[in-house]
Design an enzyme around this catalytic site. Structure first.
Site, short mmCIF file in Angstrom:
data_model
loop_
_atom_site.label_atom_id
_atom_site.label_comp_id
_atom_site.label_asym_id
_atom_site.label_seq_id
_atom_site.Cartn_x
_atom_site.Cartn_y
_atom_site.Cartn_z
CB CYS A 125 3.09 0.44 5.44
SG CYS A 125 4.09 1.60 6.33
CB ILE A 126 3.76 -3.82 1.30
CG1 ILE A 126 3.18 -2.69 0.47
CG2 ILE A 126 3.17 -5.16 0.87
CD1 ILE A 126 1.71 -2.46 0.64
#
Lengths: 429, 105
Positions: free
Chosen positions: B104-105
């Site tokens: 999750c960036i």
């Protein structure tokens, strides 16, 4: 004689080929260093342009060039699919049965969308009322659809993170709002943004600003939605926990994976096919003479062209040191710099790294400061000018005036309370 | 460094409550983390996933993705979402005492 093999001639691979060729100009001419670039096709896509194709701003022909046009002449170009890498043998096996031995291998094969991984996504309705815009074919098909679409419920969905250019689906929603407004049918369209994240974006301060923009543009936000299946006939997007979002038109950002050969190469990648890479040194975990950059890696930075550009400068220094037998000097800080189109000729700019999330303020720039996290006309002009910059400065691996490789705090305004980001050291097992 | 008192142990955790040291984990820690996350009791099916996750992490150095969990843990994805609401990979990692999966960036 040393052999450098670069897998992939997209943004990251092309920049690396140009930078290394410039660094080793004399050695390449004298045959002391041989640089070989491998790609399976000869079509370089200007990927930031894909966003504009559905709305007719660009045609797909405007964003494609032969790969070889952006590569130096004295670099070998091999057009072949890659079967696998054998790290123990320092050899790349190509699909046509030939092999390439290397002293240094650079993996720059990016990531790809895999819509088949979601049940029903490529079934009935695919490219009729279900579209992607991450491929030239998908964005062109969507342009044709939007030109005559009378309106209805438009659902924009991210299937799963990570994706390339994490802001692109938001930009798509913003531009759709502007597009339908200009066509005079905005009141006939309901735009819904459906994301697996718990907000509009991954980073808290930016997420807040972008959530506000969605509301301002009357775009409904649905969060923590993990897409499980699509029914293209009934027009339903269904989550794993059985929530249903009906649609007349679904614009999907499908699951992303690394190149297929990564999973066939022992020890090279994770289970999504992204290369296990040291986030600072950009060295593959499997062996010291393998490096990776751009979208192909598993490092916790955005999958974006700006990241590939900053990484390429770091990696050039590290490859030089490696070949000279010195310790690797350079460390990547996760710097990412992205324009976010918001429609009506305006755009935002965000600038961040591994440890500092996108903050508001001003970004010092050669032609005057750009607004961070705030819409402006100048940011939009910057985004449009970027297509020229991409082909003429970025791919050749030139410095971009006024944009440092390492992120700077100059002009940024830390917000209170500053939400702490988990530092990179803690994210690594 | 933040510490958290759970199952009568001082545990080192990150900002989101993931254990910093997988060696501090045992089954009573797992049950305590699960309760904190709103899972009253860990069933046999929960354990199947948590142990698969932990073993895969300890042997390969990375946590499996949700898709790998669905294909290889013995529990299909749909059931994973029933067992570990909202984010199965993340929650099972937390209960299994391993770092937060990346992605999750």
């Amino acid at each position: 004689m040393k052999r450098i093999v670069i897998l992939g001639a997209g943004t990251a691979g092309t920049i690396m080929a140009n930078r290394l060729r410039r660094l080793y100009r004399r050695d390449v001419r004298a045959g002391r260093i041989i640089i070989t670039v491998v790609d399976q096709d000869d079509r370089h896509v200007y990927q930031p342009g894909l966003l504009f194709v559905p709305f007719g701003t660009y045609r797909s022909g405007d964003i494609l060039k032969p790969r070889q046009k952006s590569l130096p002449r004295d670099v070998w170009y091999v057009r072949a699919a890659i079967e696998r890498v054998a790290p123990e043998e320092n050899t790349v096996y190509l699909a046509d049965g030939t092999t390439l031995d290397y002293d240094v291998l650079i993996v720059a094969t990016g990531s790809r969308i895999v819509p088949q991984e979601t049940e029903g996504l490529t079934g009935p309705g695919w490219r009729d009322k279900v579209f992607d815009f991450y491929t030239p074919e998908g964005s062109a098909a969507l342009a044709e659809k939007l030109a005559s679409w009378p309106g209805g419920r438009l659902v924009v969905n991210i299937v799963e993170m990570p994706i390339k250019c994490p802001v692109a689906p938001l930009e798509f929603a913003f531009l759709a709002d502007a597009f339908f407004t200009a066509k005079g049918i905005r009141d006939k369209v309901e735009v819904v943004y459906v994301t697996p994240l718990d907000g509009a974006f991954t980073k808290p301060v930016a997420s807040q600003a972008l959530t506000h923009l969605l509301a301002e543009k009357r775009i409904r936000l649905v969060t923590e939605f993990s897409a499980g299946r699509v029914d293209g006939v009934a027009g339903e997007l269904v989550s794993w926990d059985e929530r249903v979002e009906p649609f007349d038109l679904l614009v999907t950002v499908p699951l992303h994976m690394g190149a297929e050969f990564v999973s066939r190469s022992p020890g090279l990648g994770d289970d999504m096919g992204f290369v296990l890479t040291d986030p600072q040194k950009l060295q593959a975990k499997v062996k010291p003479n393998i490096f990776a950059l751009g979208d192909a890696t598993n490092v916790p930075a955005s999958k974006a062209g700006s990241v590939a550009h900053f990484q390429a400068e770091i990696l050039t220094e590290n490859v030089e040191a490696y070949l000279a037998g010195r310790p690797l000097p350079a460390a990547f800080d996760g710097h990412s710099n992205c324009f976010i189109e918001t429609g009506h000729g305006r755009a935002l700019l965000i600038d961040f790294n591994y440890d500092v999330e996108p903050l508001p303020g001003k970004f010092p720039f050669a032609f005057g400061p750009l607004s961070l996290l705030k819409e402006s006309r100048l940011n939009h002009l910057g985004k449009l000018a970027f297509r020229w910059v991409y082909w003429h400065l970025l791919l050749p691996g030139r410095e971009l005036i006024g944009i440092p490789t390492r992120m700077s705090m100059a002009g940024k305004v830390p917000t209170e309370p500053q939400m702490r980001h988990v530092p990179i050291k803690e994210m690594q097992p | 460094v933040t510490t958290m008192l759970l199952a009568n142990k001082d545990l080192e955790v990150d900002a989101e409550g993931f254990l910093k040291d997988a060696a501090q984990w045992d089954e009573s820690v797992a049950e305590a983390i699960a309760r904190e996350a709103g899972i009253a009791a860990l069933t046999e099916r929960h354990w199947l996933v948590v142990k698969f996750m932990r073993e895969r992490f300890l042997s390969t150095g990375t946590a499996p993705s949700i898709r790998t969990l669905g294909k290889e843990s013995g529990v299909p994805i749909k059931e994973l979402y029933q067992l570990f609401p909202k984010g199965p990979a993340k929650l099972a990692a937390k209960i299994g005492g391993i770092p937060k999966p990346k992605g999750c960036i």
